[in-house]
Design an enzyme around this catalytic site. Structure first.
Site, mmCIF file in Angstrom:
data_model
loop_
_atom_site.group_PDB
_atom_site.id
_atom_site.type_symbol
_atom_site.label_atom_id
_atom_site.label_comp_id
_atom_site.label_asym_id
_atom_site.label_seq_id
_atom_site.Cartn_x
_atom_site.Cartn_y
_atom_site.Cartn_z
ATOM 1 N N GLY A 47 -14.040 40.138 88.794
ATOM 2 C CA GLY A 47 -12.616 40.367 88.939
ATOM 3 C C GLY A 47 -11.763 39.314 88.246
ATOM 4 O O GLY A 47 -10.544 39.336 88.317
ATOM 5 N N VAL B 113 -11.887 46.933 87.357
ATOM 6 C CA VAL B 113 -13.102 46.366 87.927
ATOM 7 C C VAL B 113 -13.900 45.653 86.850
ATOM 8 O O VAL B 113 -14.075 46.173 85.745
ATOM 9 C CB VAL B 113 -13.967 47.488 88.557
ATOM 10 C CG1 VAL B 113 -15.361 47.002 88.878
ATOM 11 C CG2 VAL B 113 -13.317 48.034 89.804
ATOM 12 N N CYS B 114 -14.359 44.462 87.174
ATOM 13 C CA CYS B 114 -15.327 43.763 86.314
ATOM 14 C C CYS B 114 -16.334 43.074 87.221
ATOM 15 O O CYS B 114 -16.308 43.271 88.435
ATOM 16 C CB CYS B 114 -14.644 42.799 85.350
ATOM 17 S SG CYS B 114 -13.935 41.337 86.083
ATOM 18 N N ALA B 115 -17.191 42.273 86.662
ATOM 19 C CA ALA B 115 -18.260 41.662 87.441
ATOM 20 C C ALA B 115 -17.711 40.827 88.598
ATOM 21 O O ALA B 115 -18.152 40.948 89.730
ATOM 22 C CB ALA B 115 -19.160 40.823 86.540
#
Length: 102
Positions: free
Chosen positions: A11, A7-9
Site C-alpha cells: 500500500g 492495491v499493491c503489496a
C-alpha cells in the site's frame, strides 16, 4: 461519490499515485474518494469500492480479485505499467472512471 481503491503489496507505492489522482479529481471537479491499501487488507474496503485498481507489481492477483469481487459489482483492472511508473495520476483516474462507465 465514486469510490476508487488502489492495491499493491504494502500500500506504500500506490500512496503517491493516490495523491496525484486526488489532485486531478479536485482540479476536474470529480467527486471521488481514492485510497491505497495492501492486498491483504483490501477486504476491509470492499464494501466502499466501486473500482479496484491493482498495482502492476501484484498484477498476478487480478484473476483472484475478479473471482471474489466482480460478482459484488466492483470493476477491477491492473494499472497500466507506464502510467504507474510515471505516477500519472490524471491518466489512471481517467482509466478508472472509464472502467466504471464501461
Amino acid at each position: 461519490m465514486k469510490q476508487i481503491t488502489l492495491v499493491c503489496a504494502a500500500g506504500m507505492s500506490t500512496s503517491m499515485l493516490v495523491q496525484k489522482m486526488v489532485k486531478a479529481a479536485t482540479e476536474k471537479g470529480i467527486a471521488a474518494e481514492i485510497r491505497a491499501t495492501s492486498e491483504s487488507t483490501f477486504k476491509e474496503y470492499a464494501d466502499k469500492t466501486d473500482v479496484l485498481l491493482i498495482g502492476p507489481q501484484v498484477g498476478y492477483l487480478e484473476q483472484d480479485f475478479k473471482t471474489k469481487y466482480e460478482p459484488k459489482g466492483i470493476k477491477i483492472q491492473v494499472i497500466n505499467t507506464v502510467d504507474y511508473g510515471m505516477m500519472n495520476g490524471e491518466k489512471v483516474l481517467v482509466d478508472a472512471l472509464n472502467l466504471l462507465e464501461g
